[in-house]
Design a protein around this motif. Structure first.
Motif, PDB file in Angstrom:
ATOM      1  N   SER A 134       0.829  -1.199   0.000  1.00 22.29           N
ATOM      2  CA  SER A 134       0.000   0.000   0.000  1.00 22.29           C
ATOM      3  C   SER A 134       0.868   1.255   0.000  1.00 22.29           C
ATOM      4  N   GLU A 135       1.975   1.220   0.737  1.00 19.37           N
ATOM      5  CA  GLU A 135       2.901   2.351   0.776  1.00 19.37           C
ATOM      6  C   GLU A 135       3.523   2.595  -0.590  1.00 19.37           C
ATOM      7  N   VAL A 136       3.996   1.530  -1.217  1.00 17.93           N
ATOM      8  CA  VAL A 136       4.665   1.651  -2.514  1.00 17.93           C
ATOM      9  C   VAL A 136       3.679   2.092  -3.589  1.00 17.93           C
ATOM     10  N   SER A 137       2.409   1.699  -3.454  1.00 19.23           N
ATOM     11  CA  SER A 137       1.402   2.028  -4.473  1.00 19.23           C
ATOM     12  C   SER A 137       1.160   3.527  -4.606  1.00 19.23           C
ATOM     13  N   LYS A 138       1.600   4.315  -3.601  1.00 20.06           N
ATOM     14  CA  LYS A 138       1.472   5.772  -3.685  1.00 20.06           C
ATOM     15  C   LYS A 138       2.513   6.369  -4.633  1.00 20.06           C
ATOM     16  N   PRO A 141       2.427   2.385  -9.624  1.00 17.54           N
ATOM     17  CA  PRO A 141       1.197   1.610  -9.807  1.00 17.54           C
ATOM     18  C   PRO A 141       1.404   0.140  -9.420  1.00 17.54           C
ATOM     19  N   VAL A 142       0.488  -0.401  -8.622  1.00 17.79           N
ATOM     20  CA  VAL A 142       0.589  -1.778  -8.152  1.00 17.79           C
ATOM     21  C   VAL A 142      -0.747  -2.490  -8.372  1.00 17.79           C
ATOM     22  N   ILE A 143      -0.677  -3.703  -8.927  1.00 21.39           N
ATOM     23  CA  ILE A 143      -1.852  -4.552  -9.123  1.00 21.39           C
ATOM     24  C   ILE A 143      -1.575  -5.902  -8.470  1.00 21.39           C
ATOM     25  N   ALA A 144      -2.583  -6.476  -7.825  1.00 23.19           N
ATOM     26  CA  ALA A 144      -2.442  -7.812  -7.234  1.00 23.19           C
ATOM     27  C   ALA A 144      -3.455  -8.757  -7.864  1.00 23.19           C
ATOM     28  N   VAL A 145      -3.052  -9.998  -8.061  1.00 19.62           N
ATOM     29  CA  VAL A 145      -3.946 -11.057  -8.547  1.00 19.62           C
ATOM     30  C   VAL A 145      -4.083 -12.053  -7.412  1.00 19.62           C
ATOM     31  N   CYS A 146      -5.189 -11.990  -6.688  1.00 22.40           N
ATOM     32  CA  CYS A 146      -5.317 -12.824  -5.490  1.00 22.40           C
ATOM     33  C   CYS A 146      -6.776 -12.857  -5.028  1.00 22.40           C
ATOM     34  N   ASP A 147      -7.025 -13.606  -3.938  1.00 18.65           N
ATOM     35  CA  ASP A 147      -8.357 -13.637  -3.353  1.00 18.65           C
ATOM     36  C   ASP A 147      -8.666 -12.321  -2.656  1.00 18.65           C
ATOM     37  N   ARG A 148      -9.941 -12.081  -2.422  1.00 16.92           N
ATOM     38  CA  ARG A 148     -10.383 -10.837  -1.793  1.00 16.92           C
ATOM     39  C   ARG A 148      -9.872 -10.764  -0.358  1.00 16.92           C
ATOM     40  N   VAL A 149      -9.211  -9.663  -0.035  1.00 18.78           N
ATOM     41  CA  VAL A 149      -8.707  -9.435   1.315  1.00 18.78           C
ATOM     42  C   VAL A 149      -9.043  -8.004   1.720  1.00 18.78           C
ATOM     43  N   ASN A 151      -7.210  -5.927   3.880  1.00 26.07           N
ATOM     44  CA  ASN A 151      -6.123  -5.016   4.266  1.00 26.07           C
ATOM     45  C   ASN A 151      -5.198  -4.661   3.115  1.00 26.07           C
ATOM     46  N   LEU A 152      -5.658  -4.830   1.883  1.00 23.71           N
ATOM     47  CA  LEU A 152      -4.816  -4.541   0.731  1.00 23.71           C
ATOM     48  C   LEU A 152      -5.464  -3.443  -0.104  1.00 23.71           C
ATOM     49  N   SER A 153      -4.892  -2.231  -0.079  1.00 19.29           N
ATOM     50  CA  SER A 153      -5.505  -1.083  -0.760  1.00 19.29           C
ATOM     51  C   SER A 153      -4.865  -0.835  -2.116  1.00 19.29           C
ATOM     52  N   VAL A 154      -4.948  -1.829  -3.003  1.00 21.58           N
ATOM     53  CA  VAL A 154      -4.511  -1.688  -4.390  1.00 21.58           C
ATOM     54  C   VAL A 154      -5.577  -2.304  -5.282  1.00 21.58           C
ATOM     55  N   ASP A 155      -5.514  -2.039  -6.576  1.00 17.26           N
ATOM     56  CA  ASP A 155      -6.434  -2.687  -7.506  1.00 17.26           C
ATOM     57  C   ASP A 155      -6.168  -4.190  -7.512  1.00 17.26           C
ATOM     58  N   ILE A 156      -7.236  -4.980  -7.593  1.00 18.93           N
ATOM     59  CA  ILE A 156      -7.100  -6.434  -7.512  1.00 18.93           C
ATOM     60  C   ILE A 156      -7.867  -7.114  -8.643  1.00 18.93           C
ATOM     61  N   VAL A 157      -7.222  -8.067  -9.296  1.00 19.53           N
ATOM     62  CA  VAL A 157      -7.918  -9.023 -10.152  1.00 19.53           C
ATOM     63  C   VAL A 157      -8.220 -10.204  -9.243  1.00 19.53           C
ATOM     64  N   GLU A 158      -9.468 -10.333  -8.867  1.00 20.10           N
ATOM     65  CA  GLU A 158      -9.816 -11.260  -7.797  1.00 20.10           C
ATOM     66  C   GLU A 158      -9.977 -12.703  -8.270  1.00 20.10           C
ATOM     67  N   MET A 159      -9.560 -13.595  -7.375  1.00 18.44           N
ATOM     68  CA  MET A 159      -9.880 -15.011  -7.497  1.00 18.44           C
ATOM     69  C   MET A 159     -10.901 -15.335  -6.417  1.00 18.44           C
ATOM     70  N   ASP A 160     -11.665 -16.377  -6.623  1.00 17.42           N
ATOM     71  CA  ASP A 160     -12.608 -16.810  -5.595  1.00 17.42           C
ATOM     72  C   ASP A 160     -12.403 -18.300  -5.368  1.00 17.42           C
ATOM     73  N   ASN A 161     -11.325 -18.627  -4.648  1.00 18.94           N
ATOM     74  CA  ASN A 161     -11.009 -20.022  -4.379  1.00 18.94           C
ATOM     75  C   ASN A 161     -12.029 -20.663  -3.446  1.00 18.94           C
TER      76      ASN A 161
END
Length: 354
Positions: A134-138, A141-149, A151-161
């Protein structure tokens, strides 16, 4: 002529000294400021359109960083390849960093990115240090590909495991299976595995079969994994060598990945068992290995190719927001995109044996 915004302008906007602005923007660790002050400085930079020499260099950069857990895992290799191909079509190059699920490695790579001319970062898994992301994203640009969480304040391509596991249990129970076992490496080291396990347990409980679900775990350290001494296939194959498993009445096995499931299938075939007449097997991810003969695997399709494309498109959006003042109103907005998982039924599942 448009006036160039300087650190003095930022200092005046926030009400701090110019030297304080300089220290905060340089990221120095030997002098600390209140989080509120740091946030105000970055907000002022965004509002006024301040661009440091480093920022201008990053704006013109055509290089992105891809952070993976471990490229020996086929899921990450395929997702990385898709992102690289999409990036190349848009004139970008990429380099890959394996964190090996190590928080210190992750932080070191993020700090390295802030010192380089990196246009953006795509993380292929849930970060072990979301605060640092979140600090670095300021700045980048940061994108994460992961399940919904939460505490992560970046754009996310969500998985739903979680939902993926519900689909598997629904399928197996509909076929009459009541005793089901999961075979996996430790789920504790990966958020996606944890969501898969929670989904399996939830749906077995939903059907009144909580006591009929079991799990076998093989502990794997990252050094052995990186050295090629162990992989998902050997995890499934070796766990199935335990003769007690076949004596406990389980009629269906789920591997934590397609490769784990392939190892399970080969071990059973070697023992003279028939699939799916004697045992049904399911996996996750719908990789190439799921389609191999003689037994093609029932599995979950997570749309890996589309996820790679979406991840890069979101990264481009973030680049535009950070680089253009007219888009600053959207800087705090967060986008979460998801392709719902899909059950792919093949020849490895059938009615439970009587």
């Amino acid at each position: 002529m448009k006036k160039r915004i300087t650190m003095a302008d930022i200092a005046a906007e926030v009400g701090v000294s110019q030297s304080a602005v300089s220290i905060i923007l340089s990221g120095r660790k030997d002098i600390s400021f209140a989080d509120e002050t740091i946030d105000k400085v970055h907000a002022a930079c965004s509002k006024l359109g301040y661009k440091s020499a480093r920022s201008l260099s990053r704006i013109n950069s055509k290089t992105i960083m891809i952070m993976s857990e471990n490229l020996t895992i086929p899921y990450y290799a395929l997702l990385t390849q898709q992102i690289e191909n999409t990036a190349h079509l848009h004139g970008y190059k990429s380099f890959i960093c394996n964190t090996n699920r190590n928080k210190d490695f992750e932080i070191a790579y993020l700090e390295m990115a802030t010192k380089m001319d990196v246009a953006g970062i795509i993380c292929l898994t849930h970060p072990h240090c979301p605060e640092k992301f979140s600090e670095v994203s300021k700045k980048i640009p940061v994108i994460a590909v992961c399940d919904r969480v939460e505490n992560l304040s970046v754009d996310i391509v969500e998985m739903d495991n979680y939902k993926a596991s519900i689909l598997l249990i629904d399928h197996l129970v509909e076929l009459g299976h009541k005793k089901i076992m999961l075979l996996t490496a430790s789920p504790d080291i990966n958020i996606g595995r944890q969501f898969r396990l929670k989904g399996l347990k939830h749906q077995m409980t939903h059907y009144g079969l909580a006591d009929s679900f079991a799990m076998r775990v093989k502990d794997v350290d990252w050094k052995s994994e990186m050295a090629g001494l162990v992989d998902d296939y050997t995890i499934g194959y070796e766990l199935m060598q335990d003769p007690a498993i076949l004596k406990e009445g389980f009629t269906a096995f789920i591997g934590m990945s397609d490769l784990v499931s392939r190892g399970i299938a080969d071990a059973l075939i070697e023992k003279g068992k028939r699939i799916p007449e004697d045992f049904s097997i399911c996996g996750y991810d719908n990789l190439l290995y799921a389609r191999l003969l003689p037994v093609s695997l029932t599995t979950i399709d997570h749309h890996i190719e589309q996820k790679g494309l979406l991840a890069f498109e979101l990264l481009q959006r973030q680049m535009k927001i950070l680089n253009n003042r007219e888009d600053m109103d959207f800087q705090e907005a967060r986008i979460k995109l998801e392709h719902p998982p899909v059950l792919v039924v093949r020849k490895s599942t059938g009615p439970a044996p009587r």
